[in-house]
Enzyme design. Structure first.
Site, PDB file in Angstrom:
ATOM      1  N   GLN A 178      -2.844  -8.120   4.164  1.00 16.43           N
ATOM      2  CA  GLN A 178      -2.087  -6.964   4.052  1.00 16.43           C
ATOM      3  C   GLN A 178      -0.496  -7.586   3.818  1.00 16.43           C
ATOM      4  OE1 GLN A 178      -3.224  -3.971   3.991  1.00 16.43           O
ATOM      5  NE2 GLN A 178      -1.323  -2.791   4.011  1.00 16.43           N
ATOM      6  N   GLU A 265      -2.511   9.929  -1.859  1.00 12.59           N
ATOM      7  CA  GLU A 265      -3.238   8.816  -2.013  1.00 12.59           C
ATOM      8  C   GLU A 265      -4.875   9.543  -2.307  1.00 12.59           C
ATOM      9  OE1 GLU A 265      -3.449   5.125  -0.178  1.00 12.59           O
ATOM     10  OE2 GLU A 265      -1.284   4.848  -0.260  1.00 12.59           O
ATOM     11  N   HIS A 268      -8.006   6.982  -1.581  1.00 16.09           N
ATOM     12  CA  HIS A 268      -8.041   6.537  -0.007  1.00 16.09           C
ATOM     13  C   HIS A 268      -8.975   7.184   0.874  1.00 16.09           C
ATOM     14  CE1 HIS A 268      -6.601   3.848   3.275  1.00 16.09           C
ATOM     15  NE2 HIS A 268      -6.895   5.039   4.183  1.00 16.09           N
TER      16      HIS A 268
END
Length: 296
Positions: A178, A265, A268
């Protein structure tokens, strides 16, 4: 912190510069991560209690070069410490009532809440049964929680019957991975876009293994760039309609940015463990934070 009056000066680490007097904040994302991990053992911290902790950190930092034990400063320190003792008492009481939707046992908590205010539990990964799967990128693989992958295959098959082809861009991410994504997005799109789009390491839903970033194929080509996918509202609308039938929800909805902390998003998706729960969340129009608060 900036909204509360703090100045943010850019420093030059190559010149061994790390601070400029008292008005200095460096690496705001790292500051967020530090506080998130610090409060994890308390199951979070209410926003009105957080400023107390911040004030103490600021005071200690601004006096980092002082001899706090000199006699002339002991009175001020004693008075300040008394205030902190009372403040900490209120802080602990507030933290005891904070919700914790994290790790619960041998199996993953399919309703685990991970966001900027709820970092992933250090024990959560122990509950994951991860499988390795192919992504849309040649020769590249990803890991994903086993039951989540089974639900994804069901979703993929159902969409294929409608003439829609999807693939996996990414799924489970380690904290280190990440960090690399945050750096890449900052270099490519700028600091502000990265901060609004990419989760601070330790607070990404991808750490759960239950979240998938999907990619659609259009005219024989995978549309994996964010800006390209944002130009496909009708296609994603059809995909979103199918999600709850396989236990998935769209995690970051339009108009809910202040609650989720992230922009819309369409790619997602998040597995929540069952078709019934996914349908209930979808029908309610709530995001996961709101659903857990209302139906906790």
């Amino acid at each position: 912190m900036i909204l509360n009056g703090y100045d943010h000066y850019r420093v030059f680490h190559s010149e061994n510069e790390f601070a400029r007097g008292k008005c200095h904040v460096n690496g705001i994302e790292n500051v967020q991560t530090l506080f998130a991990w610090s409060f994890a053992k308390f199951n979070g911290c209410d926003s009105d209690k957080f400023v107390i902790h911040l004030m103490e950190c600021e005071w200690r930092y601004n006096h980092r070069n002082d001899d706090l034990y000199k006699e002339e400063k002991m009175k001020k320190l004693k008075a300040f410490s008394t205030i902190l003792i009372f403040a900490f008492g209120f802080f602990v009481v507030g933290c005891e009532s904070t919700k914790n939707y994290g790790y619960k046992g041998k199996h993953p908590d399919y309703l685990v809440l991970v966001n900027k205010m709820h970092p992933i539990s250090v024990d959560y990964a122990k509950s994951l049964d991860l499988v390795t799967v192919d992504t849309v990128y040649d020769g590249e693989t990803a890991e994903i929680e086993k039951a989540t992958y089974g639900a994804y295959l069901s979703l993929q098959s159902a969409l294929e019957k409608q003439g829609i082809e999807i693939g996996i861009d990414s799924a489970y991410r380690s904290v280190e991975y990440q960090e690399r994504i945050m750096l890449d997005f900052t270099e490519k799109y700028g600091e502000e876009y990265a901060r609004n789009t990419v989760a601070v390491p330790g607070t990404s839903e991808h750490h759960t293994g239950l979240a998938i970033d999907i990619v659609p194929k259009v005219n024989g080509e995978w549309k994996w760039e964010n800006e390209d996918m944002m130009q496909l509202p009708e296609l994603f609308s059809r995909i979103h309609e199918e999600l709850p039938n396989h236990g998935f929800i769209l995690r970051f909805l339009k108009g809910k940015e202040k609650i989720t902390g992230y922009s819309y998003e369409p790619w997602h998706i998040r597995y929540v463990g069952s078709v019934e729960v996914a349908q209930e969340i979808t029908d309610s129009g709530l995001v996961l934070e709101e659903y857990l608060e209302e139906f906790k």
